[in-house]
Design a protein around this motif. Structure first.
Motif, PDB file in Angstrom:
ATOM      1  N   LEU A  94      31.845  44.453 -58.371  1.00  0.00           N
ATOM      2  CA  LEU A  94      31.581  44.371 -59.813  1.00  0.00           C
ATOM      3  C   LEU A  94      31.913  42.964 -60.294  1.00  0.00           C
ATOM      4  CD1 LEU A  94      30.866  46.039 -62.418  1.00  0.00           C
ATOM      5  CD2 LEU A  94      33.317  46.458 -62.661  1.00  0.00           C
ATOM      6  N   THR A 135      30.885  47.466 -70.187  1.00  0.00           N
ATOM      7  CA  THR A 135      29.816  48.240 -69.550  1.00  0.00           C
ATOM      8  C   THR A 135      30.263  49.018 -68.314  1.00  0.00           C
ATOM      9  OG1 THR A 135      29.218  46.190 -68.428  1.00  0.00           O
ATOM     10  CG2 THR A 135      27.893  46.809 -70.341  1.00  0.00           C
ATOM     11  N   ALA A 136      31.455  48.701 -67.771  1.00  0.00           N
ATOM     12  CA  ALA A 136      31.818  49.377 -66.519  1.00  0.00           C
ATOM     13  C   ALA A 136      33.289  49.772 -66.491  1.00  0.00           C
ATOM     14  CB  ALA A 136      31.424  48.514 -65.324  1.00  0.00           C
ATOM     15  N   MET A 164      36.248  47.946 -66.672  1.00  0.00           N
ATOM     16  CA  MET A 164      37.295  47.202 -67.369  1.00  0.00           C
ATOM     17  C   MET A 164      37.333  47.615 -68.840  1.00  0.00           C
ATOM     18  SD  MET A 164      38.479  45.241 -65.039  1.00  0.00           S
ATOM     19  CE  MET A 164      37.922  45.731 -63.409  1.00  0.00           C
ATOM     20  N   LEU A 191      26.917  51.115 -74.506  1.00  0.00           N
ATOM     21  CA  LEU A 191      26.343  52.250 -73.788  1.00  0.00           C
ATOM     22  C   LEU A 191      27.011  53.573 -74.155  1.00  0.00           C
ATOM     23  CD1 LEU A 191      25.981  50.628 -70.248  1.00  0.00           C
ATOM     24  CD2 LEU A 191      24.147  51.105 -71.872  1.00  0.00           C
ATOM     25  N   ARG A 242      24.620  51.582 -65.707  1.00  0.00           N
ATOM     26  CA  ARG A 242      25.518  50.874 -66.623  1.00  0.00           C
ATOM     27  C   ARG A 242      25.087  49.431 -66.886  1.00  0.00           C
ATOM     28  NH1 ARG A 242      28.373  54.072 -69.744  1.00  0.00           N
ATOM     29  NH2 ARG A 242      29.859  52.384 -70.090  1.00  0.00           N
ATOM     30  N   ALA A 243      23.886  49.086 -66.500  1.00  0.00           N
ATOM     31  CA  ALA A 243      23.371  47.751 -66.826  1.00  0.00           C
ATOM     32  C   ALA A 243      22.535  47.882 -68.094  1.00  0.00           C
ATOM     33  CB  ALA A 243      22.524  47.214 -65.681  1.00  0.00           C
ATOM     34  N   TYR A 291      27.248  45.500 -61.807  1.00  0.00           N
ATOM     35  CA  TYR A 291      27.426  45.784 -60.374  1.00  0.00           C
ATOM     36  C   TYR A 291      26.488  44.928 -59.534  1.00  0.00           C
ATOM     37  CZ  TYR A 291      30.230  49.743 -61.771  1.00  0.00           C
ATOM     38  OH  TYR A 291      31.213  50.517 -62.309  1.00  0.00           O
ATOM     39  N   ARG A 312      31.993  40.141 -63.720  1.00  0.00           N
ATOM     40  CA  ARG A 312      31.881  39.878 -65.136  1.00  0.00           C
ATOM     41  C   ARG A 312      30.949  38.697 -65.282  1.00  0.00           C
ATOM     42  NH1 ARG A 312      36.209  38.160 -68.481  1.00  0.00           N
ATOM     43  NH2 ARG A 312      35.692  38.787 -70.601  1.00  0.00           N
ATOM     44  N   LEU A 356      35.480  41.168 -60.143  1.00  0.00           N
ATOM     45  CA  LEU A 356      36.442  42.165 -60.624  1.00  0.00           C
ATOM     46  C   LEU A 356      36.917  43.109 -59.529  1.00  0.00           C
ATOM     47  CD1 LEU A 356      34.531  42.950 -63.934  1.00  0.00           C
ATOM     48  CD2 LEU A 356      36.736  41.776 -63.760  1.00  0.00           C
ATOM     49  N   ASP A 387      29.796  38.630 -72.657  1.00  0.00           N
ATOM     50  CA  ASP A 387      30.221  38.987 -71.303  1.00  0.00           C
ATOM     51  C   ASP A 387      29.963  40.469 -71.075  1.00  0.00           C
ATOM     52  OD1 ASP A 387      31.258  36.445 -71.421  1.00  0.00           O
ATOM     53  OD2 ASP A 387      33.286  36.989 -70.804  1.00  0.00           O
ATOM     54  N   ALA A 388      29.473  40.812 -69.887  1.00  0.00           N
ATOM     55  CA  ALA A 388      29.304  42.212 -69.510  1.00  0.00           C
ATOM     56  C   ALA A 388      29.654  42.357 -68.044  1.00  0.00           C
ATOM     57  CB  ALA A 388      27.874  42.677 -69.771  1.00  0.00           C
ATOM     58  N   GLU A 389      30.034  43.592 -67.664  1.00  0.00           N
ATOM     59  CA  GLU A 389      30.334  43.872 -66.255  1.00  0.00           C
ATOM     60  C   GLU A 389      29.078  44.443 -65.605  1.00  0.00           C
ATOM     61  OE1 GLU A 389      33.666  46.642 -66.620  1.00  0.00           O
ATOM     62  OE2 GLU A 389      33.993  45.549 -68.481  1.00  0.00           O
ATOM     63  N   VAL A 391      31.506  37.825 -77.315  1.00  0.00           N
ATOM     64  CA  VAL A 391      31.432  39.283 -77.384  1.00  0.00           C
ATOM     65  C   VAL A 391      31.613  39.835 -75.975  1.00  0.00           C
ATOM     66  CG1 VAL A 391      30.021  41.260 -78.056  1.00  0.00           C
ATOM     67  CG2 VAL A 391      29.848  39.115 -79.334  1.00  0.00           C
ATOM     68  N   HIS A 392      32.343  40.933 -75.862  1.00  0.00           N
ATOM     69  CA  HIS A 392      32.590  41.563 -74.560  1.00  0.00           C
ATOM     70  C   HIS A 392      32.060  42.989 -74.601  1.00  0.00           C
ATOM     71  CE1 HIS A 392      35.226  38.153 -73.542  1.00  0.00           C
ATOM     72  NE2 HIS A 392      35.491  38.186 -74.826  1.00  0.00           N
ATOM     73  N   ASP A 393      31.025  43.273 -73.834  1.00  0.00           N
ATOM     74  CA  ASP A 393      30.451  44.610 -73.757  1.00  0.00           C
ATOM     75  C   ASP A 393      31.114  45.331 -72.588  1.00  0.00           C
ATOM     76  OD1 ASP A 393      28.942  46.876 -73.928  1.00  0.00           O
ATOM     77  OD2 ASP A 393      26.984  45.877 -73.766  1.00  0.00           O
TER      78      ASP A 393
END
Lengths: 216, 113, 92
Positions: free
Chosen positions: C53, A175-176, A178, A123, C17-18, C80, C55, C33, C76-78, A171-173
């Motif tokens: 939040l 997005t927020a 962390m 992003l 942020r998604a 909300y 993961r 998280l 993996d993505a974070e 893979v680690h995106d």
């Protein structure tokens, strides 16, 4: 006559770090540079910040580099108890080593014989900058941001890393809130090396996942 | 009539793109200053990194393609400071003209430069 | 929050942020998280409520289908909490 050219790097247009100097360093003043000067002066005149605070922040950022992350990785390789703490809370483990990472929320993801981790921010350009310093330019490109999530193996091949199908890629995106650092696999043949010697094996790219540590 | 699927330009994950460009550069002083201004503004509570990102996204894809990373950042920092009422557009524009008159390069355009 | 979750398939026009490529996709919560101020309000200079939040781990096969490079690879993505719904919710 190599000694006749003390300014060799400048003539080549390449800095001592091996990167080209940006051509606008000495070029004509640009619109955006004028805006930076104006914004900075107005912020100072309005009492919002001082020149000392700005200079201190530049100095703090300049002092951060992949060397800091390499020291963290090397300690995790050398010290099993620290490794556990790093994987539980990478921010606290980094602070424990004396690194000023500010409010960074850091997660360490570990490579194993079966698993390889890769970090991206699709992003924008989120990066563990408070530990590793500013991100490399390629990390911020459309190409890396677009492709790392859908064809990580093809991207890794461009970085010279050809993973077997038996290795799982995670893979680690970012997005927020962390940020991520890869804890690479300790290279074979590094047994008996000191923490400082181990740290010298850890590259920036090995902590982003686009590379592996150097071989001893 | 023109329809749109709602995908915003900055949301790039999974799109087709070419090889990753590997060349890099050392940051210029003015770029480091832009970075520092953003961080100090955040610490002072003037705006957040989320506000920076929102402004960058709203600048659109043309800006992404046309301007460098920190050129877009100073535009986004300024956008947030204008919205926060820290200074006015007229103050900014007047100052930018004064700066142009100081000299032809970044170093010469500093106050007392 | 259910262990298996789906990212909501909504398309608001502002700062969120998604990521697009995960909307409507189902994954497993990898870990919670904690709570963070909602970036969708922070971005506009508004007072921001705290949101949980998570993961979330997705399989590449779930995201890309047959185009996935390797079906056992993961992403993996974070995400909300307000972007997540239980998997058993009827997909739109």
């Amino acid at each position: 006559m190599p000694h006749d050219h003390p300014d060799h790097f400048h003539h080549e247009g390449v800095s001592p770090s091996g990167h080209p100097y940006r051509d606008d360093n000495d070029g004509p003043l640009t619109y955006w540079q004028r805006m930076e000067i104006a914004v900075r002066e107005l912020l100072i005149e309005k009492g919002q910040m001082t020149p000392v605070e700005i200079a201190a922040q530049i100095e703090a950022m300049d002092s951060r580099s992949p060397t800091n992350g390499a020291a963290v990785v090397a300690r995790a390789w050398a010290n099993p108890a620290f490794r556990v703490r790093l994987l539980e809370n990478a921010s606290e483990a980094s602070r424990e080593m004396g690194f000023d990472i500010g409010p960074l929320n850091l997660i360490a993801v570990q490579n194993t014989a079966q698993t390889h981790n890769l970090i991206v921010c699709t992003l924008c350009s989120c990066y563990p900058r408070n530990l590793l310093g500013l991100p490399p330019d390629w990390y911020k490109t459309r190409e890396y941001r677009s492709r790392a999530v859908c064809e990580p193996r093809a991207v890794l091949r461009e970085f010279g890393l050809d993973l077997p199908a038996t290795t799982t890629v995670r893979v680690h995106d970012s997005t927020a809130d962390m940020r991520y650092i890869v804890l690479p696999l300790r290279p074979a043949g590094s047994e008996g090396m000191t923490e400082a010697e181990l740290a010298a094996l850890v590259t920036r790219d090995s902590m982003i996942g686009t590379g592996l540590p150097r071989q001893p | 009539m023109s329809d749109w699927n709602g995908r915003r330009w900055h949301d790039m994950g999974g799109q087709a793109a070419g090889p990753v460009p590997m060349e890099g550069h050392d940051f210029a002083l003015w770029e480091k200053r832009v970075d520092a201004l953003m961080v100090v503004c955040g610490k002072k509570g003037l705006f957040t990194v989320d506000g920076l990102r929102r402004a960058l996204e709203d600048m659109g894809e043309d800006a992404f393609e046309r301007y460098s990373y920190y050129e877009r950042w100073i535009a986004a920092v300024n956008q947030n400071l204008i919205e926060a009422g820290v200074y006015s557009l007229e103050e900014l524009a007047t100052r930018m003209n004064e700066i142009a008159a100081r000299g032809p390069t970044y170093a010469e355009a500093q106050r007392n430069g | 929050m259910a262990e298996r979750v789906r990212v909501r398939a909504i398309t608001p026009p502002g700062h969120v942020r998604a990521p697009w490529y995960l909307r409507g996709k189902t994954g497993m919560i990898e870990r919670p998280l904690g709570e963070f101020h909602n970036p969708e309000q922070l971005a506009y200079g508004l007072p921001a409520a705290k949101k949980r939040l998570y993961r979330v781990r997705f399989s590449m096969a779930e995201i890309w289908g047959e185009a996935a490079e390797n079906v056992t690879d993961t992403l993996d993505a974070e995400i909300y909490e307000h972007w997540l719904e239980p998997e058993d919710t009827h997909a739109p």
